[in-house]
Motif scaffolding. Structure first.
Motif, PDB file in Angstrom:
ATOM      1  N   ALA A 247      -0.778  10.625  -9.458  1.00 24.00           N
ATOM      2  CA  ALA A 247       1.137  10.852  -9.301  1.00 24.00           C
ATOM      3  C   ALA A 247       1.164   9.261  -8.674  1.00 24.00           C
ATOM      4  O   ALA A 247       0.618   9.042  -7.296  1.00 24.00           O
ATOM      5  CB  ALA A 247       1.322  11.375  -8.587  1.00 24.00           C
ATOM      6  N   GLY A 255       6.153   6.969  -4.719  1.00 27.04           N
ATOM      7  CA  GLY A 255       5.878   8.165  -5.103  1.00 27.04           C
ATOM      8  C   GLY A 255       4.376   7.732  -5.636  1.00 27.04           C
ATOM      9  O   GLY A 255       3.589   8.411  -6.223  1.00 27.04           O
ATOM     10  N   ALA A 257       0.945   8.525  -4.554  1.00 29.09           N
ATOM     11  CA  ALA A 257      -0.176   9.062  -4.081  1.00 29.09           C
ATOM     12  C   ALA A 257      -1.262   9.167  -4.863  1.00 29.09           C
ATOM     13  O   ALA A 257      -2.352   9.620  -3.879  1.00 29.09           O
ATOM     14  CB  ALA A 257       0.432  10.587  -4.133  1.00 29.09           C
ATOM     15  N   THR A 260      -3.506  14.010  -6.013  1.00 27.16           N
ATOM     16  CA  THR A 260      -2.743  14.964  -5.144  1.00 27.16           C
ATOM     17  C   THR A 260      -2.522  16.520  -6.601  1.00 27.16           C
ATOM     18  O   THR A 260      -2.233  16.388  -7.315  1.00 27.16           O
ATOM     19  CB  THR A 260      -1.849  14.704  -5.041  1.00 27.16           C
ATOM     20  OG1 THR A 260      -0.786  15.202  -4.154  1.00 27.16           O
ATOM     21  CG2 THR A 260      -0.365  14.238  -5.768  1.00 27.16           C
ATOM     22  N   GLU A 264       1.855  19.575  -2.291  1.00 26.96           N
ATOM     23  CA  GLU A 264       1.257  17.976  -1.262  1.00 26.96           C
ATOM     24  C   GLU A 264       2.306  17.678  -1.344  1.00 26.96           C
ATOM     25  O   GLU A 264       2.586  16.339  -0.886  1.00 26.96           O
ATOM     26  CB  GLU A 264      -0.371  17.869  -1.564  1.00 26.96           C
ATOM     27  CG  GLU A 264      -1.059  18.651  -1.378  1.00 26.96           C
ATOM     28  CD  GLU A 264      -2.646  18.412  -0.927  1.00 26.96           C
ATOM     29  OE1 GLU A 264      -2.923  17.375  -2.570  1.00 26.96           O
ATOM     30  OE2 GLU A 264      -3.508  18.657  -0.916  1.00 26.96           O
ATOM     31  N   TYR A 265       2.101  17.014  -3.065  1.00 25.65           N
ATOM     32  CA  TYR A 265       3.312  16.293  -3.489  1.00 25.65           C
ATOM     33  C   TYR A 265       4.520  15.723  -2.828  1.00 25.65           C
ATOM     34  O   TYR A 265       5.552  14.980  -2.774  1.00 25.65           O
ATOM     35  CB  TYR A 265       3.082  15.501  -4.778  1.00 25.65           C
ATOM     36  CG  TYR A 265       3.835  14.025  -5.624  1.00 25.65           C
ATOM     37  CD1 TYR A 265       3.638  13.178  -4.735  1.00 25.65           C
ATOM     38  CD2 TYR A 265       4.538  13.823  -6.424  1.00 25.65           C
ATOM     39  CE1 TYR A 265       3.961  11.972  -5.449  1.00 25.65           C
ATOM     40  CE2 TYR A 265       4.706  12.567  -7.038  1.00 25.65           C
ATOM     41  CZ  TYR A 265       4.996  12.200  -6.491  1.00 25.65           C
ATOM     42  OH  TYR A 265       5.384  10.728  -6.851  1.00 25.65           O
ATOM     43  N   GLY A 270       4.273  12.362   0.692  1.00 25.33           N
ATOM     44  CA  GLY A 270       4.365  11.974  -0.939  1.00 25.33           C
ATOM     45  C   GLY A 270       4.880  11.781  -1.900  1.00 25.33           C
ATOM     46  O   GLY A 270       4.628  10.288  -2.378  1.00 25.33           O
ATOM     47  N   ILE A 271       6.160  12.168  -2.165  1.00 27.15           N
ATOM     48  CA  ILE A 271       7.149  10.916  -2.634  1.00 27.15           C
ATOM     49  C   ILE A 271       7.899  10.468  -1.759  1.00 27.15           C
ATOM     50  O   ILE A 271       8.495   9.073  -2.264  1.00 27.15           O
ATOM     51  CB  ILE A 271       8.356  11.781  -3.698  1.00 27.15           C
ATOM     52  CG1 ILE A 271       7.118  12.731  -4.517  1.00 27.15           C
ATOM     53  CG2 ILE A 271       9.501  11.254  -4.174  1.00 27.15           C
ATOM     54  CD1 ILE A 271       7.990  13.945  -5.795  1.00 27.15           C
ATOM     55  N   LEU A 315       9.932  13.644 -11.934  1.00 26.29           N
ATOM     56  CA  LEU A 315       8.622  13.481 -12.574  1.00 26.29           C
ATOM     57  C   LEU A 315       8.576  13.530 -13.660  1.00 26.29           C
ATOM     58  O   LEU A 315       8.883  15.041 -14.034  1.00 26.29           O
ATOM     59  CB  LEU A 315       7.623  14.700 -11.530  1.00 26.29           C
ATOM     60  CG  LEU A 315       8.168  14.201  -9.938  1.00 26.29           C
ATOM     61  CD1 LEU A 315       7.317  15.643  -9.104  1.00 26.29           C
ATOM     62  CD2 LEU A 315       8.221  13.035  -8.959  1.00 26.29           C
ATOM     63  N   CYS A 328       6.688   9.088 -10.975  1.00 30.44           N
ATOM     64  CA  CYS A 328       8.328   9.124 -10.237  1.00 30.44           C
ATOM     65  C   CYS A 328       8.886   7.619 -10.473  1.00 30.44           C
ATOM     66  O   CYS A 328       8.542   7.368 -10.389  1.00 30.44           O
ATOM     67  CB  CYS A 328       7.317   8.846  -8.845  1.00 30.44           C
ATOM     68  SG  CYS A 328       9.646   9.237  -7.962  1.00 30.44           S
TER      69      CYS A 328
END
Length: 387
Positions: A247, A255, A257, A260, A264-265, A270-271, A315, A328
């Motif tokens: 991500a 966004g 990350a 992942t 979790e995101y 996460g975002i 996304l 993202c």
């Protein structure tokens, strides 16, 4: 008249209407020598790599000369975005780099005799750029606190030159030129959307994909059932079965990350760093965003209704070499998506606001948006409800 308007804008700025400006950079940028066998793409790629290393040094708070009082202004002066445009139509585009507070420092770079040199500079946070459809150059529009000025910038003997105004607000009639449309001054001119200079995953790396993409036009491919089916199965594994994906931010507003899972995101951090509750997937659609014969999944997620901030994001899930990436895009509550892969904001179209129609280009950890043409005959994507 122009001098009076600029003086008025300066007075307003100094009086606090626009907020405090970052410290201006007065040093001259170095000339970067390029080996003769390298083309302009390699030259600009090296330019961004060097810029990236310079900015990493500024961001490093462990350096001996770090001063917490100077640090905010130093960070604010870093690069914000860039774009490529061929001002003199010689086949080699110029690189236009925007830096500083609200991108107020705009520098034009060109490749001449194997070197990258600065051709000229503009200092204004009220400036935006458009294509020049009828003759060489680039169109600039400045809107300092209400009035509008449109003029052409050209490249002559390696130096930036400003021509006469194509449009200037008549200050004897009005000060706030709210009804102006670019089409009135330059029919056919298209807004040029800049892209960020760096990506944050991995940390502060150059975004070179726009250089690779420049002037490389390809026809939209027919959907390949085999490739499309494989991509869908891998993307669905990430969406529904917890398979990890990579991500990254698609627009620079959050966004990043790395590797992942979707669960979790969507959690806090996460975002969205400050979400009080996990984000919620609402709908998804399958569309070939890059027109390569293989569809991506556009997933719309939004804040929990009880969260204190309400906004949503897209996304964009893409399969590449059997790995899944998600890009993202933030602040998309009004955005629509057509089946041709064009994103648009109906309100922007209705009001004639620039930047409301665009496509995305992506590859691994890199993604950027670029101006597209809106075709009202193309249908919207069909959304599938999620949850």
């Amino acid at each position: 008249m122009r001098k009076r308007i600029l003086a008025l804008a300066l007075c307003l700025l100094l009086s606090g209407c626009g907020g405090p400006a970052a410290e201006e950079r007065t040093e001259e940028p170095p000339v970067r020598t390029i080996e003769p066998e390298e083309d302009w793409r390699a030259a600009y790629g090296k330019f961004l790599e060097d810029l990236c290393e310079e900015e990493k040094a500024v961001l490093n708070i462990d350096r001996p000369d770090y001063d917490p009082n100077d640090y905010p202004a130093q960070v604010e002066s870093l690069s914000k975005e860039y774009f490529l445009y061929d001002l003199d139509r010689d086949g080699v585009p110029e690189l236009v780099l925007r830096s500083g507070w609200e991108s107020r420092d705009t520098r034009f770079y060109t490749v001449r005799d194997g070197e990258i040199t600065e051709a000229g500079r503009r200092e204004s946070r009220y400036i935006s750029f458009f294509t020049s459809p009828d003759q060489p150059g680039i169109l600039a529009r400045e809107t300092p606190k209400g009035p509008v000025f449109v003029y052409r910038l050209t490249l002559e003997d390696g130096a930036l030159r400003q021509g006469e105004d194509l449009y200037a607000t008549d200050m004897s009639v009005q000060c706030v030129d709210s009804n102006f449309r670019m089409e009135d001054a330059a029919p056919g001119a298209a807004y040029i959307r800049g892209c960020r200079t760096m990506v944050e995953w991995p940390e502060h790396a150059p975004l070179t994909l726009p250089i690779d993409d420049y002037d490389r036009k390809t026809e939209a491919a027919e959907i390949d059932p085999r490739r499309d089916g494989l991509a869908r199965s891998l993307i669905l594994a990430a969406l529904e079965h917890g398979t990890p994906f990579c991500a990254v931010s698609g627009d620079g507003y959050g966004g990043d990350a790395g590797w992942t899972t979707l669960a979790e995101y969507l959690q806090q951090g996460g975002i969205v760093e400050y979400a009080e509750r996990p984000l919620l997937p609402r709908r998804r659609a399958w569309v070939d965003l890059d027109r390569d014969g293989q569809r991506e999944c556009v997933l719309y997620v939004e804040r929990d209704p009880e969260d204190y901030i309400q906004d949503g994001c897209f996304l964009l899930f893409s399969e590449q070499e059997k790995a899944v990436y998600a890009y993202c895009l933030n602040y998309v509550d009004r955005m629509e998506v057509n089946t041709d892969g064009v994103f648009f904001d109906p309100w922007y179209l209705e009001e004639g606001v620039d930047g409301g129609v665009w496509r995305v280009s992506f590859r691994e950890n890199q993604c950027f948006q670029y101006t597209a043409v809106y075709d009202g005959t193309v249908p919207l994507v069909e959304w599938e409800a999620v949850n």
